[in-house]
Scaffold this motif. Structure first.
Motif, PDB file in Angstrom:
ATOM      1  N   SER A  23       0.837  -1.197   0.000  1.00  0.00           N
ATOM      2  CA  SER A  23       0.000   0.000   0.000  1.00  0.00           C
ATOM      3  C   SER A  23       0.875   1.251   0.000  1.00  0.00           C
ATOM      4  O   SER A  23       2.072   1.192   0.273  1.00  0.00           O
ATOM      5  CB  SER A  23      -0.946  -0.003   1.211  1.00  0.00           C
ATOM      6  OG  SER A  23      -0.201   0.116   2.406  1.00  0.00           O
ATOM      7  N   ALA A  24       0.258   2.386  -0.274  1.00  0.00           N
ATOM      8  CA  ALA A  24       0.996   3.648  -0.380  1.00  0.00           C
ATOM      9  C   ALA A  24       1.666   4.041   0.932  1.00  0.00           C
ATOM     10  O   ALA A  24       2.774   4.552   0.948  1.00  0.00           O
ATOM     11  CB  ALA A  24       0.056   4.757  -0.846  1.00  0.00           C
ATOM     12  N   ASN A  25       0.986   3.846   2.025  1.00  0.00           N
ATOM     13  CA  ASN A  25       1.531   4.221   3.335  1.00  0.00           C
ATOM     14  C   ASN A  25       1.790   2.987   4.181  1.00  0.00           C
ATOM     15  O   ASN A  25       1.281   2.857   5.285  1.00  0.00           O
ATOM     16  CB  ASN A  25       0.569   5.170   4.070  1.00  0.00           C
ATOM     17  CG  ASN A  25       0.405   6.485   3.338  1.00  0.00           C
ATOM     18  OD1 ASN A  25       1.389   7.055   2.883  1.00  0.00           O
ATOM     19  ND2 ASN A  25      -0.822   6.944   3.200  1.00  0.00           N
ATOM     20  N   GLY A  26       2.580   2.076   3.651  1.00  0.00           N
ATOM     21  CA  GLY A  26       2.880   0.836   4.362  1.00  0.00           C
ATOM     22  C   GLY A  26       3.698   1.082   5.616  1.00  0.00           C
ATOM     23  O   GLY A  26       4.347   2.122   5.755  1.00  0.00           O
ATOM     24  N   PRO A  27       3.685   0.126   6.533  1.00  0.00           N
ATOM     25  CA  PRO A  27       4.427   0.294   7.787  1.00  0.00           C
ATOM     26  C   PRO A  27       5.930   0.104   7.582  1.00  0.00           C
ATOM     27  O   PRO A  27       6.369  -0.446   6.573  1.00  0.00           O
ATOM     28  CB  PRO A  27       3.859  -0.832   8.657  1.00  0.00           C
ATOM     29  CG  PRO A  27       3.485  -1.896   7.682  1.00  0.00           C
ATOM     30  CD  PRO A  27       2.999  -1.157   6.459  1.00  0.00           C
ATOM     31  N   ARG A  28       6.688   0.573   8.543  1.00  0.00           N
ATOM     32  CA  ARG A  28       8.122   0.265   8.575  1.00  0.00           C
ATOM     33  C   ARG A  28       8.275  -1.056   9.314  1.00  0.00           C
ATOM     34  O   ARG A  28       7.669  -1.263  10.363  1.00  0.00           O
ATOM     35  CB  ARG A  28       8.895   1.340   9.314  1.00  0.00           C
ATOM     36  CG  ARG A  28       8.942   2.652   8.564  1.00  0.00           C
ATOM     37  CD  ARG A  28      10.029   3.490   9.149  1.00  0.00           C
ATOM     38  NE  ARG A  28       9.897   4.862   8.717  1.00  0.00           N
ATOM     39  CZ  ARG A  28      10.926   5.639   8.472  1.00  0.00           C
ATOM     40  NH1 ARG A  28      12.147   5.184   8.619  1.00  0.00           N
ATOM     41  NH2 ARG A  28      10.756   6.882   8.093  1.00  0.00           N
ATOM     42  N   VAL A  29       9.091  -1.932   8.764  1.00  0.00           N
ATOM     43  CA  VAL A  29       9.329  -3.236   9.377  1.00  0.00           C
ATOM     44  C   VAL A  29      10.683  -3.190  10.074  1.00  0.00           C
ATOM     45  O   VAL A  29      11.701  -2.946   9.430  1.00  0.00           O
ATOM     46  CB  VAL A  29       9.295  -4.365   8.328  1.00  0.00           C
ATOM     47  CG1 VAL A  29       9.613  -5.709   8.967  1.00  0.00           C
ATOM     48  CG2 VAL A  29       7.931  -4.411   7.646  1.00  0.00           C
ATOM     49  N   LEU A  30      10.675  -3.404  11.393  1.00  0.00           N
ATOM     50  CA  LEU A  30      11.908  -3.455  12.175  1.00  0.00           C
ATOM     51  C   LEU A  30      12.166  -4.898  12.558  1.00  0.00           C
ATOM     52  O   LEU A  30      11.357  -5.515  13.253  1.00  0.00           O
ATOM     53  CB  LEU A  30      11.805  -2.601  13.442  1.00  0.00           C
ATOM     54  CG  LEU A  30      11.520  -1.111  13.286  1.00  0.00           C
ATOM     55  CD1 LEU A  30      11.607  -0.417  14.637  1.00  0.00           C
ATOM     56  CD2 LEU A  30      12.454  -0.464  12.287  1.00  0.00           C
ATOM     57  N   ASP A  31      13.283  -5.441  12.106  1.00  0.00           N
ATOM     58  CA  ASP A  31      13.673  -6.811  12.411  1.00  0.00           C
ATOM     59  C   ASP A  31      14.636  -6.761  13.591  1.00  0.00           C
ATOM     60  O   ASP A  31      15.716  -6.191  13.496  1.00  0.00           O
ATOM     61  CB  ASP A  31      14.350  -7.431  11.189  1.00  0.00           C
ATOM     62  CG  ASP A  31      14.514  -8.932  11.294  1.00  0.00           C
ATOM     63  OD1 ASP A  31      14.902  -9.405  12.378  1.00  0.00           O
ATOM     64  OD2 ASP A  31      14.280  -9.619  10.288  1.00  0.00           O
ATOM     65  N   VAL A  32      14.230  -7.354  14.727  1.00  0.00           N
ATOM     66  CA  VAL A  32      15.006  -7.229  15.967  1.00  0.00           C
ATOM     67  C   VAL A  32      15.972  -8.392  16.186  1.00  0.00           C
ATOM     68  O   VAL A  32      16.540  -8.526  17.266  1.00  0.00           O
ATOM     69  CB  VAL A  32      14.075  -7.056  17.190  1.00  0.00           C
ATOM     70  CG1 VAL A  32      13.237  -5.802  17.056  1.00  0.00           C
ATOM     71  CG2 VAL A  32      13.191  -8.282  17.397  1.00  0.00           C
ATOM     72  N   ARG A  33      16.199  -9.217  15.164  1.00  0.00           N
ATOM     73  CA  ARG A  33      17.146 -10.325  15.294  1.00  0.00           C
ATOM     74  C   ARG A  33      18.579  -9.819  15.151  1.00  0.00           C
ATOM     75  O   ARG A  33      18.826  -8.657  14.861  1.00  0.00           O
ATOM     76  CB  ARG A  33      16.850 -11.392  14.223  1.00  0.00           C
ATOM     77  CG  ARG A  33      15.475 -12.040  14.375  1.00  0.00           C
ATOM     78  CD  ARG A  33      15.175 -12.968  13.221  1.00  0.00           C
ATOM     79  NE  ARG A  33      15.174 -12.236  11.955  1.00  0.00           N
ATOM     80  CZ  ARG A  33      15.374 -12.788  10.772  1.00  0.00           C
ATOM     81  NH1 ARG A  33      15.614 -14.085  10.671  1.00  0.00           N
ATOM     82  NH2 ARG A  33      15.346 -12.057   9.674  1.00  0.00           N
ATOM     83  N   THR A  34      19.530 -10.724  15.333  1.00  0.00           N
ATOM     84  CA  THR A  34      20.937 -10.363  15.164  1.00  0.00           C
ATOM     85  C   THR A  34      21.209 -10.062  13.690  1.00  0.00           C
ATOM     86  O   THR A  34      20.480 -10.545  12.807  1.00  0.00           O
ATOM     87  CB  THR A  34      21.864 -11.506  15.612  1.00  0.00           C
ATOM     88  OG1 THR A  34      21.691 -12.621  14.725  1.00  0.00           O
ATOM     89  CG2 THR A  34      21.598 -11.930  17.049  1.00  0.00           C
ATOM     90  N   PRO A  35      22.257  -9.285  13.396  1.00  0.00           N
ATOM     91  CA  PRO A  35      22.599  -9.025  11.997  1.00  0.00           C
ATOM     92  C   PRO A  35      22.845 -10.305  11.196  1.00  0.00           C
ATOM     93  O   PRO A  35      22.496 -10.375  10.013  1.00  0.00           O
ATOM     94  CB  PRO A  35      23.862  -8.170  12.096  1.00  0.00           C
ATOM     95  CG  PRO A  35      23.733  -7.472  13.410  1.00  0.00           C
ATOM     96  CD  PRO A  35      23.072  -8.478  14.321  1.00  0.00           C
ATOM     97  N   GLY A  36      23.439 -11.324  11.824  1.00  0.00           N
ATOM     98  CA  GLY A  36      23.664 -12.582  11.128  1.00  0.00           C
ATOM     99  C   GLY A  36      22.368 -13.261  10.737  1.00  0.00           C
ATOM    100  O   GLY A  36      22.223 -13.773   9.620  1.00  0.00           O
ATOM    101  N   GLU A  37      21.393 -13.274  11.656  1.00  0.00           N
ATOM    102  CA  GLU A  37      20.084 -13.864  11.346  1.00  0.00           C
ATOM    103  C   GLU A  37      19.386 -13.048  10.263  1.00  0.00           C
ATOM    104  O   GLU A  37      18.734 -13.601   9.374  1.00  0.00           O
ATOM    105  CB  GLU A  37      19.210 -13.899  12.601  1.00  0.00           C
ATOM    106  CG  GLU A  37      19.661 -14.887  13.651  1.00  0.00           C
ATOM    107  CD  GLU A  37      18.816 -14.782  14.901  1.00  0.00           C
ATOM    108  OE1 GLU A  37      18.033 -15.704  15.167  1.00  0.00           O
ATOM    109  OE2 GLU A  37      18.937 -13.771  15.612  1.00  0.00           O
ATOM    110  N   PHE A  38      19.515 -11.734  10.350  1.00  0.00           N
ATOM    111  CA  PHE A  38      18.912 -10.844   9.348  1.00  0.00           C
ATOM    112  C   PHE A  38      19.478 -11.142   7.966  1.00  0.00           C
ATOM    113  O   PHE A  38      18.741 -11.213   6.984  1.00  0.00           O
ATOM    114  CB  PHE A  38      19.184  -9.391   9.757  1.00  0.00           C
ATOM    115  CG  PHE A  38      18.560  -8.364   8.857  1.00  0.00           C
ATOM    116  CD1 PHE A  38      17.223  -8.035   8.973  1.00  0.00           C
ATOM    117  CD2 PHE A  38      19.326  -7.703   7.903  1.00  0.00           C
ATOM    118  CE1 PHE A  38      16.640  -7.075   8.151  1.00  0.00           C
ATOM    119  CE2 PHE A  38      18.759  -6.741   7.075  1.00  0.00           C
ATOM    120  CZ  PHE A  38      17.414  -6.423   7.199  1.00  0.00           C
ATOM    121  N   ASP A  39      20.799 -11.340   7.890  1.00  0.00           N
ATOM    122  CA  ASP A  39      21.431 -11.677   6.610  1.00  0.00           C
ATOM    123  C   ASP A  39      20.907 -12.992   6.057  1.00  0.00           C
ATOM    124  O   ASP A  39      20.798 -13.165   4.842  1.00  0.00           O
ATOM    125  CB  ASP A  39      22.948 -11.792   6.770  1.00  0.00           C
ATOM    126  CG  ASP A  39      23.642 -10.447   6.692  1.00  0.00           C
ATOM    127  OD1 ASP A  39      22.952  -9.424   6.509  1.00  0.00           O
ATOM    128  OD2 ASP A  39      24.877 -10.424   6.820  1.00  0.00           O
TER     129      ASP A  39
END
Length: 200
Positions: A23-39
């Motif tokens: 959607s035009a005004n979609g939410p911001r997604v914050l991933d709170v895992r470790t950088p390694g898990e995020f990768d």
């Protein structure tokens, strides 16, 4: 907690989040895992804000988060902890976390596969217990190390925190390729902040 309690985190399922992100005004997604898990796998467009960094710099980060926010982790447990730390009404949690997101065949970005933090904790805790029990055949009393690890796991379950997980998160293996310091995260949030509409 009751559903009417204002501190109860709102949950959003993977399908709904996919619709919101388009959607035009979609939410911001914050991933709170470790950088390694995020990768290893993350939602396209998500920001990696590890839980410990979010706790330490809550006020600075919240100054740049004035729109809708969805918190993501592996299964929802760390996102719920992050929700408690943020304490804003416009925060939601991805129900089931990345496990639920991937189960719906939703798109993910992958940089480098790594074991998630919970799996690492199980490996290390199990290894310590096994080594302590086997080692106690040669050194009587070493079995108490296994008991200590068991007690630590019980405390982790009761408090919904994990000291071993926090220690493992600091290993080079879990650092990832994305820089996750306060300045770089704030810079990314500012670069993608919604711009006010131009007035005629």
């Amino acid at each position: 907690m009751t559903p009417s309690d204002p501190t109860t985190p709102g949950a959003v399922d993977a399908g709904t989040l996919r619709d919101l992100l388009t959607s035009a005004n979609g939410p911001r997604v914050l991933d709170v895992r470790t950088p390694g898990e995020f990768d290893s796998a993350h939602i396209p467009g998500a920001y990696n804000v590890p839980l410990d960094l979010l706790r330490e710099h809550r006020a600075e980060l919240l100054a740049h988060l004035d729109d809708q926010i969805v918190l993501v982790c592996r299964s929802g447990a760390r996102a719920t902890q992050a929700f408690t730390d943020i304490g804003l009404p416009n925060v939601k949690i991805l129900q089931g976390g990345m496990l639920a997101w991937q189960a719906t065949d939703a798109p993910v970005n992958r940089v480098r596969p790594r074991w998630d933090l919970e799996r690492q904790v199980r490996l290390v805790a199990g290894g310590i217990v096994l080594a302590a029990i086997l080692g106690s055949l040669l050194l009587p009393g070493l079995q108490w190390l296994a008991a200590l690890v068991g007690a630590g796991l019980m405390v982790a379950a009761l408090t919904n925190t994990c000291a071993m997980g926090m220690l493992l998160a600091k290993l080079p293996y879990n650092r990832g390729t994305t820089t996750c310091d306060l300045d770089s995260i704030v810079g990314r949030l500012q670069d993608t902040a919604p711009q006010p509409e131009a007035r005629p």
